[in-house]
Write a protein that holds these residues in place. Structure first.
Motif, mmCIF file in Angstrom:
data_model
loop_
_atom_site.group_PDB
_atom_site.id
_atom_site.type_symbol
_atom_site.label_atom_id
_atom_site.label_comp_id
_atom_site.label_asym_id
_atom_site.label_seq_id
_atom_site.Cartn_x
_atom_site.Cartn_y
_atom_site.Cartn_z
ATOM 1 N N LEU A 74 -12.689 -0.763 -16.042
ATOM 2 C CA LEU A 74 -12.516 0.567 -15.449
ATOM 3 C C LEU A 74 -11.826 0.733 -14.067
ATOM 4 O O LEU A 74 -12.042 1.701 -13.525
ATOM 5 C CB LEU A 74 -13.897 1.215 -15.525
ATOM 6 C CG LEU A 74 -14.460 1.435 -16.736
ATOM 7 C CD1 LEU A 74 -16.314 1.839 -16.742
ATOM 8 C CD2 LEU A 74 -13.819 2.350 -17.651
ATOM 9 N N HIS A 75 -11.134 -0.187 -13.743
ATOM 10 C CA HIS A 75 -10.354 -0.112 -12.237
ATOM 11 C C HIS A 75 -9.063 -1.039 -12.322
ATOM 12 O O HIS A 75 -9.046 -1.834 -13.288
ATOM 13 C CB HIS A 75 -11.285 -0.581 -11.151
ATOM 14 C CG HIS A 75 -11.551 -2.050 -11.322
ATOM 15 N ND1 HIS A 75 -12.717 -2.755 -12.104
ATOM 16 C CD2 HIS A 75 -11.010 -2.909 -10.626
ATOM 17 C CE1 HIS A 75 -12.690 -4.014 -11.643
ATOM 18 N NE2 HIS A 75 -11.652 -4.194 -10.759
ATOM 19 N N LEU A 76 -8.355 -0.766 -11.460
ATOM 20 C CA LEU A 76 -7.248 -1.524 -11.095
ATOM 21 C C LEU A 76 -7.213 -1.856 -9.967
ATOM 22 O O LEU A 76 -7.754 -1.325 -8.707
ATOM 23 C CB LEU A 76 -5.784 -0.656 -11.653
ATOM 24 C CG LEU A 76 -5.668 -0.328 -13.001
ATOM 25 C CD1 LEU A 76 -4.329 0.781 -13.029
ATOM 26 C CD2 LEU A 76 -5.359 -1.490 -13.622
ATOM 27 N N CYS A 77 -6.559 -2.872 -9.377
ATOM 28 C CA CYS A 77 -6.277 -3.320 -8.114
ATOM 29 C C CYS A 77 -4.844 -3.367 -7.559
ATOM 30 O O CYS A 77 -3.906 -3.886 -8.188
ATOM 31 C CB CYS A 77 -6.965 -4.851 -7.747
ATOM 32 S SG CYS A 77 -6.939 -5.397 -6.048
ATOM 33 N N ALA A 78 -4.526 -3.056 -6.472
ATOM 34 C CA ALA A 78 -3.128 -2.967 -5.996
ATOM 35 C C ALA A 78 -3.342 -3.498 -4.526
ATOM 36 O O ALA A 78 -4.018 -2.925 -3.530
ATOM 37 C CB ALA A 78 -2.392 -1.580 -6.156
ATOM 38 N N THR A 79 -2.472 -4.257 -4.126
ATOM 39 C CA THR A 79 -2.222 -4.917 -2.632
ATOM 40 C C THR A 79 -1.083 -4.247 -1.917
ATOM 41 O O THR A 79 -0.057 -3.954 -2.432
ATOM 42 C CB THR A 79 -2.250 -6.170 -2.586
ATOM 43 O OG1 THR A 79 -0.899 -6.687 -3.387
ATOM 44 C CG2 THR A 79 -3.479 -6.822 -3.302
ATOM 45 N N PHE A 80 -1.241 -3.999 -0.734
ATOM 46 C CA PHE A 80 -0.078 -3.327 0.277
ATOM 47 C C PHE A 80 0.857 -4.491 0.551
ATOM 48 O O PHE A 80 0.621 -5.648 0.796
ATOM 49 C CB PHE A 80 -0.771 -3.039 1.580
ATOM 50 C CG PHE A 80 -1.351 -1.580 1.564
ATOM 51 C CD1 PHE A 80 -0.776 -0.605 1.217
ATOM 52 C CD2 PHE A 80 -2.790 -1.673 1.566
ATOM 53 C CE1 PHE A 80 -1.694 0.720 1.147
ATOM 54 C CE2 PHE A 80 -3.582 -0.460 1.467
ATOM 55 C CZ PHE A 80 -2.823 0.706 1.166
ATOM 56 N N THR A 81 2.151 -4.241 0.374
ATOM 57 C CA THR A 81 3.211 -5.140 0.498
ATOM 58 C C THR A 81 3.691 -5.095 1.897
ATOM 59 O O THR A 81 4.389 -6.028 2.495
ATOM 60 C CB THR A 81 4.492 -4.828 -0.343
ATOM 61 O OG1 THR A 81 4.675 -3.530 -0.096
ATOM 62 C CG2 THR A 81 3.930 -4.936 -1.899
ATOM 63 N N ARG A 82 3.010 -4.242 2.665
ATOM 64 C CA ARG A 82 3.493 -4.167 4.109
ATOM 65 C C ARG A 82 2.318 -3.238 4.706
ATOM 66 O O ARG A 82 1.683 -2.674 4.067
ATOM 67 C CB ARG A 82 4.830 -3.592 4.393
ATOM 68 C CG ARG A 82 5.001 -2.138 3.758
ATOM 69 C CD ARG A 82 6.389 -1.450 4.040
ATOM 70 N NE ARG A 82 6.328 -0.120 3.394
ATOM 71 C CZ ARG A 82 5.758 1.172 3.859
ATOM 72 N NH1 ARG A 82 5.398 1.015 5.103
ATOM 73 N NH2 ARG A 82 5.953 2.158 3.054
ATOM 74 N N GLY A 83 2.081 -3.514 6.233
ATOM 75 C CA GLY A 83 1.063 -2.641 6.874
ATOM 76 C C GLY A 83 -0.302 -3.374 6.965
ATOM 77 O O GLY A 83 -0.831 -3.333 7.811
ATOM 78 N N GLY A 84 -0.785 -4.169 5.952
ATOM 79 C CA GLY A 84 -1.899 -4.955 5.697
ATOM 80 C C GLY A 84 -2.926 -4.364 6.355
ATOM 81 O O GLY A 84 -3.429 -3.263 5.685
ATOM 82 N N ALA A 85 -3.851 -4.784 7.078
ATOM 83 C CA ALA A 85 -5.300 -4.171 7.483
ATOM 84 C C ALA A 85 -5.175 -2.847 8.169
ATOM 85 O O ALA A 85 -5.920 -2.047 7.821
ATOM 86 C CB ALA A 85 -5.981 -5.428 8.222
ATOM 87 N N ARG A 86 -4.067 -2.665 9.028
ATOM 88 C CA ARG A 86 -4.079 -1.481 9.607
ATOM 89 C C ARG A 86 -3.731 -0.325 8.712
ATOM 90 O O ARG A 86 -4.329 0.687 8.701
ATOM 91 C CB ARG A 86 -2.969 -1.310 10.617
ATOM 92 C CG ARG A 86 -2.560 -0.159 11.417
ATOM 93 C CD ARG A 86 -1.293 -0.287 12.037
ATOM 94 N NE ARG A 86 -0.054 -0.455 11.236
ATOM 95 C CZ ARG A 86 0.418 0.379 10.654
ATOM 96 N NH1 ARG A 86 -0.049 1.707 10.489
ATOM 97 N NH2 ARG A 86 1.523 0.144 9.535
#
Length: 475
Positions: A404-416
């Motif tokens: 019931l979910h998807l995960c997507a990671t930031f390719t830039r910018g990271g934690a901020r």
């Protein structure tokens, strides 16, 4: 006048009067034997109806703090003997919990549903067959179905049989009814396993990132929880500490990344557990919702040495508020797990167990799963396509074909970017969860975990459009 609103307002006013008088009794401002004003007089002073005051007085009488003496009036009884006794007691020695509890995060405060709710772990309550469930529960509340005052801690016998058949057909888990123990959701199943198997200081290995409630539970039992990295094939077995007593994994749909553990890793984990005399706790929390590909066999189904404990839940399939889950364990632990359940809460609620047994046996669960699977697959597809369309230059969508979910990671910018954009999203009525909150140590990935159980297909596009607009704020 709306009668329901009127009655609700009266009940609220009566509650205010009751709480005010009760507080005065308990803190000594109204003493034992002291007379309270007649209901008509107090109603006149407060500017409310006499009936409202009468209700408040009736509640105090039911609690034993007020007694009526006919025409003489109503009098306080059972009040503290000394004025301020309760206040002084609260200022005494502070009781100290075990140190481990001070280090655990506080329970999350329930937050209202947002207009565009992508939070994780929220199945769509509107899809639940309330009418059918209500009829099943009504049957269970008859005297002939209620059963004895106390029952088998392992659970309702018909539900244990139904669960054994269900997981056998749906997940290939070979189990007899005697192998199944009914619990208050997956969390209690994990608690029982920990109580039976873990000594203080034992090492429990968990996926990193992983499921925070399981981590907190094992820590509360005094275990030493060690995070183990997850890569494209699942848990990295080569990174498991040698002294690990138990390994907690979500191999069918890794939480929160959504990765499926590869066959090679499954074999490696089982071989490792056999060599190290460790146990594997397999949490199969949402695998009923699978939208593509052939489901891999469970660790429990592959296990030949009796080291896998299989945990399941009906929270995502039905409703979290039902608090029904189960544990499939080897015969060597049957007596101890049953005893642990008995000393914890004796047994789960029998009427709900009986209703669920009938729900499974009549085919209602299978029909419900077909309906919800179709609906969630549409949302899964729409969300994945929307992320690719709106965030192709910012987010990398991790592959997932279940849950019931998807995960997507930031390719830039990271934690901020994760922190700033998540805050902006909530301000715009879009509920999202940061990936970093699922790490035990320093996060090595940043992004979002996006649930689609609480947002309809029609609202997904607008929710993502608003997220995209927040991305450009301040540029």
């Amino acid at each position: 006048m709306d009668l329901h609103v009127d009655l609700t307002e009266r009940r609220d006013l009566a509650g205010q009067v009751y709480r005010g008088l009760r507080a005065r009794v308990l803190d000594g401002r109204l003493r034992d034997g002291e007379q309270v004003p007649p209901s008509r007089e107090l109603a006149r002073r407060l500017g409310i109806s006499r009936n409202t005051v009468s209700v408040a007085y009736a509640w105090l009488m039911a609690e034993g703090l007020l007694v009526s003496r006919g025409r003489a009036g109503s009098f306080i009884q059972n009040a503290p003997r000394e004025r301020g006794a309760r206040a002084r007691a609260s200022q005494g020695v502070k009781l100290r919990p075990r140190a481990v509890w001070r280090g655990l995060p506080a329970p999350p405060v329930p937050v209202p549903q947002t207009p565009y709710d992508f939070r994780v772990g929220h199945p769509d309550a509107s899809l639940f067959p309330f009418d059918a469930w209500r009829r099943l529960m009504a049957r269970q509340w008859r005297a002939s179905a209620a059963g004895p005052a106390y029952a088998d801690p392992a659970g309702h016998p018909e539900l244990r049989e139904a669960v054994a058949r269900h997981v056998g057909v749906s997940r290939g888990v070979t189990a007899e009814a005697s192998d199944v123990l009914i619990t208050h959701g997956a969390q209690q199943a994990l608690d029982l396993v920990g109580r039976v198997l873990l000594e203080p200081g034992d090492c429990v290995a968990m996926e990193e990132p992983g499921y925070p409630p399981a981590r907190a539970l094992f820590q509360s039992l005094g275990a030493s929880v060690v995070p183990v990295p997850v890569d494209a094939e699942g848990l990295d077995v080569s990174r498991l500490p040698d002294d690990t007593r138990a390994v907690y994994v979500t191999p069918s749909h890794q939480f929160p990344l959504g990765i499926v553990m590869s066959p090679a890793r499954r074999k490696a984990l089982l071989d490792w557990a056999r060599r190290r005399d460790a146990v594997v706790i397999e949490d199969d929390y949402d695998s009923e919702f699978r939208f593509g590909g052939r489901p891999l066999e469970t660790l429990h189904g592959l296990d030949r040495s009796g080291r896998v404990l299989y945990v399941g839940s009906f929270s995502k399939v039905l409703l979290p508020s039902l608090r029904l889950g189960f544990l499939v364990a080897p015969p060597s632990l049957r007596r101890e797990l049953r005893l642990a359940k008995q000393v914890t809460d004796w047994h789960s609620q029998l009427p709900a167990q009986g209703a669920l047994a009938r729900f499974i046996d009549t085919g209602a669960l299978a029909r419900h799963l077909r309906k919800t699977r179709r609906e969630y697959e549409q949302r899964h597809t729409r969300l994945a396509e929307g992320l690719a369309r709106h965030f192709a230059d910012t987010l990398e969508l991790l592959p997932s074909v279940a849950g019931l979910h998807l995960c997507a990671t930031f390719t830039r910018g990271g934690a901020r970017l994760e922190k700033e954009l998540t805050a902006r999203a909530h301000a715009a009525g879009v509920g999202v969860e940061s990936l970093s909150r699922y790490f035990m140590g320093a996060p090595t990935r940043h992004g979002w975990v996006l649930g689609y159980g609480g947002v309809t297909v029609e609202r997904i596009d607008e929710g993502l459009r608003r997220l995209r607009a927040r991305l450009h704020e301040g540029r």
